[in-house]
Design a protein around this motif. Structure first.
Motif, PDB file in Angstrom:
ATOM      1  N   THR A 246       0.844  -1.195   0.000  1.00  0.00           N
ATOM      2  CA  THR A 246       0.000   0.000   0.000  1.00  0.00           C
ATOM      3  C   THR A 246       0.879   1.245   0.000  1.00  0.00           C
ATOM      4  N   TYR A 249       1.602   3.401   4.546  1.00  0.00           N
ATOM      5  CA  TYR A 249       1.154   2.638   5.713  1.00  0.00           C
ATOM      6  C   TYR A 249       2.159   2.814   6.846  1.00  0.00           C
ATOM      7  N   PHE A 260      -2.296   5.016   3.958  1.00  0.00           N
ATOM      8  CA  PHE A 260      -3.276   3.929   3.909  1.00  0.00           C
ATOM      9  C   PHE A 260      -3.903   3.664   5.276  1.00  0.00           C
ATOM     10  N   ASP A 261      -3.096   3.655   6.315  1.00  0.00           N
ATOM     11  CA  ASP A 261      -3.640   3.362   7.643  1.00  0.00           C
ATOM     12  C   ASP A 261      -4.602   4.456   8.106  1.00  0.00           C
ATOM     13  N   ALA A 263      -6.485   6.344   6.068  1.00  0.00           N
ATOM     14  CA  ALA A 263      -7.714   6.152   5.299  1.00  0.00           C
ATOM     15  C   ALA A 263      -8.512   4.984   5.863  1.00  0.00           C
ATOM     16  N   ALA A 264      -7.803   3.926   6.273  1.00  0.00           N
ATOM     17  CA  ALA A 264      -8.481   2.766   6.840  1.00  0.00           C
ATOM     18  C   ALA A 264      -9.153   3.118   8.161  1.00  0.00           C
ATOM     19  N   PHE A 269     -12.015   0.518   8.368  1.00  0.00           N
ATOM     20  CA  PHE A 269     -11.598  -0.727   7.724  1.00  0.00           C
ATOM     21  C   PHE A 269     -10.498  -1.423   8.511  1.00  0.00           C
ATOM     22  N   TYR A 287     -15.111   0.502   0.337  1.00  0.00           N
ATOM     23  CA  TYR A 287     -14.017   1.295   0.913  1.00  0.00           C
ATOM     24  C   TYR A 287     -13.222   1.995  -0.204  1.00  0.00           C
ATOM     25  N   THR A 289     -11.974   5.029  -0.501  1.00  0.00           N
ATOM     26  CA  THR A 289     -10.818   5.837  -0.078  1.00  0.00           C
ATOM     27  C   THR A 289      -9.653   4.957   0.347  1.00  0.00           C
ATOM     28  N   VAL A 290      -9.947   3.781   0.875  1.00  0.00           N
ATOM     29  CA  VAL A 290      -8.894   2.822   1.249  1.00  0.00           C
ATOM     30  C   VAL A 290      -8.311   2.212  -0.026  1.00  0.00           C
ATOM     31  N   ASN A 291      -9.183   1.840  -0.940  1.00  0.00           N
ATOM     32  CA  ASN A 291      -8.738   1.264  -2.213  1.00  0.00           C
ATOM     33  C   ASN A 291      -7.840   2.231  -2.978  1.00  0.00           C
TER      34      ASN A 291
END
Length: 636
Positions: A246, A249, A260-261, A263-264, A269, A287, A289-291
């Motif tokens: 990702t 992260y 990434f973290d 956004a998760a 997520f 998800y 925004t995570v994708n």
């Protein structure tokens, strides 16, 4: 902009400028870099004198170097994507090895990106360049500038490594002072703390690069992770996988920077969330925004892009963020940087990368500078190649933006040797042959004496192919390694050993083969690839079929070639001396013989690359020099 030129400019900016004078006050000593700036330099009137920090530059160009009161942006050339970043000689972000950070109690290895454009709310690691200082323990560090409101401070990890927490967006300046050759020297490293935005934002302007990137494995490595979860191809999806699959992260502490973290967290997520979904399409819909931060994207290699301060770096540490074992790899792709550090390609101080370089040696830069090699592969004219010191790091051989070819290798195409021969076989090994070959035609070169006379170093392509020596109009024998080994150079030098003693259990990596390119380590030879033709072979120096050097004994093939070199050497002036020292007094016949001697000697394999060519060439050379065959030697 030529890399050597902007290196000079940064040196001047760091050490040679007083505050800008008005355009009407040109000063008595204009900086000599007038021609290197495309706009305005000659009209500004910079003067050369010693200054101790970049604050002088900031007084006119602003804290972010984007223009300030002068309106002149110096960021893009000195720090940004146009010119790249020139690190300090003393303090390097480039990691010579993973840093083990014991200060937080975890003892976890840290591999930094090496980029001066880093993530805000994360730790920035710097390291002493031990080869540039007298005593690493006596190096002094200070955080000499930080953004308004920052509470950052230097933390010493060990005698060579420090860190600081970039708690606020903006520029940080670290000043490092050390003794070099008994004299005190001081330098600055400038780092920008930034936030992530995702590759879609980059694609708006950099569509060509983005389209190329989308053909690479990096563009789908995160997708494959999530898809693998649903298909069962990924047996145990763990949070640690997100570090390398990702963008941005970093779940530690309060590392909030749009990665990434983050956004998760905002979307709620976790890995457990996947259990309620049916497939990858469901994940993307649930998800988005995570994708958007899945996969290895632009910002993994150029740094966070929210403030558009991405940089380019050829440091191995950029790739080493994921392709470094860090003392405990579990995947084969995580051992690349560890192995590379065991190779000759990693030696920043090697004569191969420190000489000949500079603008006066532009014609040599295609091989003696990693940056020059890239330029040459991209079709840049020889006189315009970057000529700065740069070893062969990951991005020199692999094009980060382009897929298509195997392993994203650059410049894998037919090789035309200096003598006109064309190597169309050899597979991926042709990448190596771009540099591991002679730049001169032997017959033309040996027609007259040259200073530092002899074949160019590393003429392996010619030797492997069976060409490149002075053949006296005769047909010289040749062994078939170039066709017998798939991918030629790569097939042998990157073959995985089958000798357990060559395996490093701690790093989960072989110490020969792979990206070490070594055929041996600690006297153990990597003969695994040889055994497909030479059953049971455990050493390269296998017994020859005859006594080719005439010493009365049938020895190993490498010993026979070594003996032939000695027999030829004592027939060259000064007579009976095994050392070959070519002088202007050499005759044409002696010059030709000396060329062939150095050609075989500088191949360095002592016949392994092409035993038939090495032996027949040396025997033919002896015969043409002396008028007789080697006494007692069997003719090849």
């Amino acid at each position: 902009m030529n890399k050597t030129k902007w290196l000079i400019i940064l040196f001047i900016l760091t050490f040679g400028l007083t505050a800008c004078s008005s355009s009407s006050d040109k000063g008595e000593t204009p900086v000599e870099a007038v021609d290197y700036h495309e706009v305005g330099w000659g009209e500004i009137g910079h003067q050369s004198s010693a200054v101790s920090s970049l604050d002088t530059c900031r007084s006119c160009h602003g804290d972010d170097f984007f223009g300030g009161s002068s309106g002149v942006d110096c960021y893009n050339c000195h720090f940004g994507p146009t010119g790249g970043y020139v690190p300090s000689e003393i303090a390097v972000i480039r990691g010579i090895a993973p840093v083990t950070d014991e200060s937080d109690g975890s003892g976890s290895p840290v591999v930094t990106s090496s980029l001066p454009n880093a993530a805000v709310n994360s730790y920035i690691y710097l390291q002493v360049n031990a080869s540039e200082v007298d005593d690493t323990a006596a190096v002094a560090w200070s955080l000499s500038a930080a953004p308004p409101g920052s509470a950052s401070a230097i933390t010493q990890i060990n005698s060579e490594n420090i860190k600081f927490f970039a708690d606020t967006k903006g520029f940080y300046t670290v000043t490092v002072t050390a003794a070099r050759n008994g004299e005190a020297v001081s330098e600055e490293v400038v780092i920008y703390a930034n936030a992530y935005t995702g590759a879609a934002a980059c694609a708006t302007c950099h569509s060509g690069e983005y389209d190329d990137y989308m053909t690479t494995g990096h563009a789908t490595v995160g997708d494959a992770l999530i898809e693998g979860y649903f298909t069962g191809a990924v047996g145990n999806l763990a949070a640690e996988c997100f570090y390398c699959h990702t963008t941005g992260y970093d779940p530690a502490g309060n590392a909030e920077n749009g990665g990434f973290d983050d956004a998760a967290d905002e979307a709620g997520f976790t890995i457990d969330s996947l259990a309620s979904l049916d497939d990858f399409d469901d994940f993307k819909a649930a998800y988005p925004t995570v994708n958007a931060l899945l996969n290895v994207q632009c910002e993994n290699c150029h740094g966070p892009g929210e403030e558009h301060k991405g940089v380019s770096s050829l440091s191995e540490s950029v790739c080493g963020q994921c392709h470094d074992s860090g003392g405990g790899a579990i995947h084969s792709y995580q051992i690349k940087t560890y192995q590379w550090r065991l190779s000759a390609h990693s030696d920043y101080d090697s004569a191969a990368f420190t000489t000949p370089v500079g603008d006066e040696h532009a014609q040599c830069a295609a091989c003696h500078s990693g940056a020059g090699f890239i330029d040459n592969a991209n079709g840049v004219a020889s006189e315009s190649l970057r000529t700065g010191t740069q070893p062969v790091t990951c991005a020199v051989c692999h094009d980060p933006h382009k897929g298509g070819g195997g392993h994203q290798l650059r410049a894998v195409s037919d090789i035309t040797l200096a003598g006109g021969e064309v190597i169309s076989g050899g597979g991926d090994g042709r990448l190596c042959m771009n540099c591991h070959r002679s730049p001169v035609d032997a017959e033309s070169y040996a027609a007259q004496y040259h200073e530092s006379y002899g074949a160019h170093y590393s003429p392996q392509a010619e030797m492997l192919f069976g060409a490149g020596g002075i053949e006296y109009g005769e047909e010289i024998a040749s062994s078939p390694h170039i066709s017998a080994v798939t991918d030629s150079c790569v097939g042998c030098h990157m073959a995985s050993p089958n000798v357990s003693a060559l395996f490093d259990d701690d790093a989960k990596a072989y110490k020969a083969g792979g990206h070490t390119f070594n055929m041996s380590y600690d006297a153990l030879e990597n003969t695994a690839v040889c055994q497909s033709c030479h059953s049971g072979l455990t050493q390269f120096n296998i017994t020859a079929q005859a006594d080719y050097d005439g010493d009365g004994a049938v020895e190993g093939v490498q010993d026979e070639v070594k003996g032939l070199l000695e027999v030829l050497a004592i027939k060259l002036p000064p007579q009976d001396d095994p050392a070959v020292t070519v002088t202007a007094d050499y005759t044409e016949a002696e010059l030709k013989a000396a060329y062939n001697y150095t050609f075989v000697e500088r191949d360095k394999s002592l016949g392994i690359h092409n035993f038939g060519y090495a032996v027949d060439l040396l025997q033919t050379t002896y015969r043409n020099l002396t008028g007789a065959d080697i006494p007692g030697g069997d003719i090849y």
